[in-house]
Design an enzyme around this catalytic site. Structure first.
Site, PDB file in Angstrom:
ATOM      1  N   CYS A 139       0.968  -1.723  -0.231  1.00 39.90           N
ATOM      2  CA  CYS A 139      -0.099  -0.355   0.070  1.00 39.90           C
ATOM      3  C   CYS A 139       0.649   1.340  -0.564  1.00 39.90           C
ATOM      4  O   CYS A 139       0.345   2.251  -0.367  1.00 39.90           O
ATOM      5  CB  CYS A 139      -1.078  -0.103   1.861  1.00 39.90           C
ATOM      6  SG  CYS A 139      -2.548  -1.655   1.032  1.00 39.90           S
ATOM      7  N   HIS A 145      -2.483   6.892   2.374  1.00 43.78           N
ATOM      8  CA  HIS A 145      -3.326   6.060   1.330  1.00 43.78           C
ATOM      9  C   HIS A 145      -5.202   5.544   1.856  1.00 43.78           C
ATOM     10  O   HIS A 145      -5.435   5.301   3.100  1.00 43.78           O
ATOM     11  CB  HIS A 145      -2.621   4.365   1.974  1.00 43.78           C
ATOM     12  CG  HIS A 145      -2.811   3.355   1.726  1.00 43.78           C
ATOM     13  ND1 HIS A 145      -3.718   2.456   0.425  1.00 43.78           N
ATOM     14  CD2 HIS A 145      -3.261   2.195   2.852  1.00 43.78           C
ATOM     15  CE1 HIS A 145      -4.300   1.958   0.303  1.00 43.78           C
ATOM     16  NE2 HIS A 145      -4.055   0.531   1.839  1.00 43.78           N
ATOM     17  N   ASN A 205     -10.595   0.431  -1.567  1.00 47.41           N
ATOM     18  CA  ASN A 205      -8.770  -0.478  -0.876  1.00 47.41           C
ATOM     19  C   ASN A 205      -7.937  -0.436  -2.282  1.00 47.41           C
ATOM     20  O   ASN A 205      -8.306  -1.918  -2.432  1.00 47.41           O
ATOM     21  CB  ASN A 205      -8.185  -0.274  -0.044  1.00 47.41           C
ATOM     22  CG  ASN A 205      -6.613  -0.412   0.520  1.00 47.41           C
ATOM     23  OD1 ASN A 205      -6.192  -0.986  -0.253  1.00 47.41           O
ATOM     24  ND2 ASN A 205      -6.801  -1.365   1.729  1.00 47.41           N
TER      25      ASN A 205
END
Length: 325
Positions: A113, A251, A281
Site C-alpha cells: 500500500c 493511502h 482500497n
C-alpha cells in the site's frame, strides 16, 4: 545537484462498478454495515481480460499526454504493485512495451500500500543522482484477483485501478530550505520511510492462489496512533507547517483511518482526499489515483504543497511533500 518535480498525473479504473448492495448479494453484509465501518460505497473491479499492466499502461498514457511527452522521452519506468502474478516480464517492462517506449530502465517495486510513495522517492533519488531525466512512476493493483470473496471483513475493502505520475529533472527545484510550493524549493521534498518488521504479518498476500488477509484492528490502531507523528515529521523535513498544506493524500485504506489521521496531522486548511468512498482500497494505486482526481477537478492549485503519505502492507510507510503539478 538537480532536483525533480511531478509535472503531470493520470489515472484509470475498470468500467465495472461493484456496489455495497452487490456485495450484500454475495456475502453476509449490507450497505449500512460497510459504510459505517469503512466508509466505502463503491469500488471498480477488472475482468479476467484486464491485467494489471493494462490498467497501469492506461494511467501512464494519460499522464504522458498531460505532460506533453512521448513514450520515447521516458528513460525510467517504475511500477509499484503487489498483484503481479508473473515474475517476468515485470509490470514495468510490460507497460513499456504497451506504450511503445525506447529503452527505459524498468523496475517493479513491491511495498504494497505504500508502494507509490516509495517508488516516487526512488525516481526522485535516481534523477538527483543523474541516472535518469524523465521517469514514469505508476501505482497499479488488481485487488479483485487476490480477494477472498467469502470473507466479508476484507472483500468489502478492495478495488482495482492505477495512477501515474511523470517526474522530470528540474534544476530550479534543487535542495533548498524553502518548502515545496515556494520559489526555489524542492519539487519533491525529502522522503521519510520505514517499517515495523515485527508486525509485518498484520497485512498478508499469501498462498497459492494468493489471497489478501489482514489483522484489521491491529492495522487500525497502528495507523491512527503511530502514523500521525511520522506524517508531521515528513512536513518538518520539507520545511512546512501542517497548517500550510494545500492537500493531504493518504493511502486510501479506510475512511475511518483517513479522517482521524488527517485530523491528528494538523492539516486544518488542506483538502483531504477521500477517493476510498468511490474506489475502495486499491493498494499502491490509491495515492496517485486520488491525487490525479483532485488535480483533474481543480481542487488543488498548481505549485501548492501536497502531503503524500502511504502506509500498510509490511506495516511500512513512506511520505513526502511535493509541489502540485
Amino acid at each position: 545537484m538537480t532536483g525533480s518535480r511531478v509535472v503531470a498525473l493520470g489515472h484509470y479504473q475498470p468500467a465495472k462498478v461493484l456496489t455495497n448492495d452487490d456485495l450484500a448479494a454475495m456475502v453476509d453484509t449490507s450497505d449500512e454495515w460497510i459504510t459505517s465501518r469503512v466508509g466505502i460505497k463503491t469500488r471498480h473491479v477488472g475482468g479476467p481480460d484486464e491485467p494489471v499492466d493494462e490498467l497501469a499502461a492506461h494511467a501512464g498514457a494519460k499522464a504522458l499526454a498531460a505532460a506533453g511527452l512521448q513514450p520515447s522521452d521516458i528513460d525510467l519506468v517504475l511500477v509499484a504493485t503487489s498483484t503481479a502474478i508473473d515474475r517476468s516480464p515485470s509490470m514495468a517492462a510490460r507497460v513499456a512495451a504497451r506504450l511503445g517506449m525506447g529503452s527505459p530502465a524498468v523496475m517493479d517495486i513491491n511495498v504494497v500500500c505504500s508502494g507509490f510513495t516509495h517508488a516516487l522517492a526512488v525516481a526522485d533519488h535516481t534523477i538527483r543522482a543523474g541516472a535518469a531525466t524523465r521517469a514514469l512512476v505508476i501505482g497499479a493493483d488488481k485487488m479483485a484477483d487476490i480477494a477472498d470473496w467469502t470473507d466479508r471483513t476484507t472483500c468489502v475493502l478492495l478495488g482495482d485501478g492505477a495512477g501515474a505520475a511523470v517526474v522530470t529533472a528540474d534544476p530550479s527545484a534543487s535542495d533548498s530550505p524553502s518548502a515545496p510550493g515556494t520559489p526555489g524549493g524542492p519539487g519533491i521534498g525529502p522522503v521519510l520511510w520505514g517499517s515495523v518488521p515485527e508486525m509485518g504479518n498484520a497485512v498478508r498476500i499469501e498462498g497459492t492462489p494468493p489471497r489478501f488477509a489482514q489483522e484489521g484492528q491491529s492495522v487500525y490502531r497502528w495507523a491512527t496512533t503511530q502514523l500521525p507523528p511520522i506524517a508531521r515529521k515528513v512536513c518538518e523535513k520539507a520545511g512546512i507547517a501542517p497548517e500550510d498544506l494545500a492537500a493531504v493524500v493518504l493511502h486510501q485504506a479506510n475512511l475511518r483511518i483517513i479522517e482521524p489521521v488527517a485530523r491528528k496531522i494538523g492539516a486544518v486548511n488542506a483538502v483531504i482526499a477521500r477517493d476510498v468512498v468511490d474506489s475502495g482500497n486499491t493498494s499502491a494505486a490509491s495515492i496517485p489515483m486520488a491525487f490525479s482526481k483532485l488535480v483533474e477537478r481543480g481542487e488543488i492549485a498548481s505549485g501548492a504543497p501536497v502531503l503524500l503519505f502511504g502506509f500498510g502492507g509490511n506495516l511500512s510507510y513512506a511520505g513526502q511533500v511535493i509541489r502540485c503539478p
